[in-house]
Enzyme design. Structure first.
Site: not given
Length: 327
Positions: A139, A267, A295
């Site tokens: 991320s 996501d 995600h």
């Protein structure tokens, strides 16, 4: 990467939330970490957690850069440490400033495009480790890592053998807008602000006058938080300037070390339309964009395992296999 979600986790939100809260992370015993404190170039500190499993001195070192408000206790960090253990690799999780459980000292925190921080951390690993160094960023950590790879160009190969980003918001403006709307705003934004705001207020106690306390308390999304706190503390004019200049996507054409960018198309807060295509990246960058995964989710029920509750090993195993193929 071929990935099919369990039938009982049909959407991006369920795949995201279930993976983080309920899925298994590793086989056997939980990873054990030993913490080391490194002094940063500005005399602040960064805490690095080293996985305490057996590995040869010249075995590859897997460096895992965590995501927003993450740590070595995050589900993906423990999963990567477990996969590293199964391969006989060393593994380390450096914490971005303020994420190790202790507030850092300097009048700054961390941000999505901090390639200078990535640079000195990776170079220190390179100096002290006998074997090859590979890195994965998850991320926020993946955007910062790819931003570093693009900034370094061919020089990156003298530091690492390969890099990978997982579910990274490579276009920060697109992701920032997505996480500030609807379900995302009510669930994910609130979750992040629940820890980010108190830490920012403690930073204000450390350094009075650093920002407007009442304005921060009024922030209800990441745009407002970044506008008041993240951007000005790290040399950006405002949130728009930060999101534009820190995004890795415009720099992917300059990457000159084997790199993987893995993003699920469902996501919840990295819009599929914002993801890089083949024309946006250099020949060194491999794009994996499976239809499902959420995600940093990718929960799975491999053959021989119970279908419920599943585990999150399939993604770190696939990413680590890519990195291994570059050695």
């Amino acid at each position: 990467m071929k990935y099919v979600a369990p039938w009982w986790l049909p959407g991006g939100n369920s795949q995201t939330i279930w993976a983080a809260l309920r899925s298994g992370r590793y086989l056997g015993d939980a990873p054990i970490f030993r913490r080391a404190r490194w002094v940063a170039p500005d005399d602040d500190f960064v805490d690095v957690d080293f996985a305490q499993h057996a590995s040869a001195a010249d075995a590859p070192l897997l460096v895992v850069f965590h995501g927003l408000e993450g740590s070595s206790a995050s589900h993906y960090a423990e999963a990567f440490a477990g996969v590293a253990r199964s391969r006989g690799w060393a593994c380390a999780v450096p914490h971005f400033r303020g994420c190790s459980g202790e507030l850092n000292r300097a009048p700054r925190a961390y941000h999505s495009g901090d390639f200078e921080e990535i640079d000195w951390i990776l170079r220190r690993f390179r100096r002290q480790h006998a074997g090859p160094v590979v890195a994965v960023g998850v991320s926020l950590g993946g955007n910062a890592l790819m931003r570093w790879a693009g900034e370094m160009g061919a020089e990156a190969a003298s530091v690492v053998t390969a890099v990978a980003s997982v579910c990274s918001p490579l276009d920060l403006a697109a992701s920032g807008m997505a996480i500030g709307q609807g379900f995302n705003r009510q669930v994910y934004t609130r979750m992040f602000l629940r820890t980010m705001v108190p830490k920012a207020l403690k930073k204000l106690d450390q350094h009075p006058g650093l920002f407007d306390r009442q304005a921060l308390l009024a922030a209800r999304d990441l745009y407002a938080f970044d506008n008041i706190f993240t951007a000005p503390l790290h040399g950006f004019e405002d949130a728009d300037d930060y999101w534009a200049r820190a995004s890795a996507k415009p720099h992917l054409q300059h990457v000159a070390v084997p790199a993987l960018a893995l993003n699920a198309l469902n996501d919840p807060f990295v819009p599929a339309g914002s993801l890089p295509g083949a024309a946006d990246v250099s020949p060194f960058v491999t794009l994996w964009q499976p239809a499902q995964g959420g995600h940093v989710g990718f929960p799975s029920a491999p053959a021989g395992c119970a279908a419920f509750p599943g585990n999150v090993r399939v993604m770190p195993e696939a990413v680590t296999a890519f990195l291994a193929a570059q050695l």
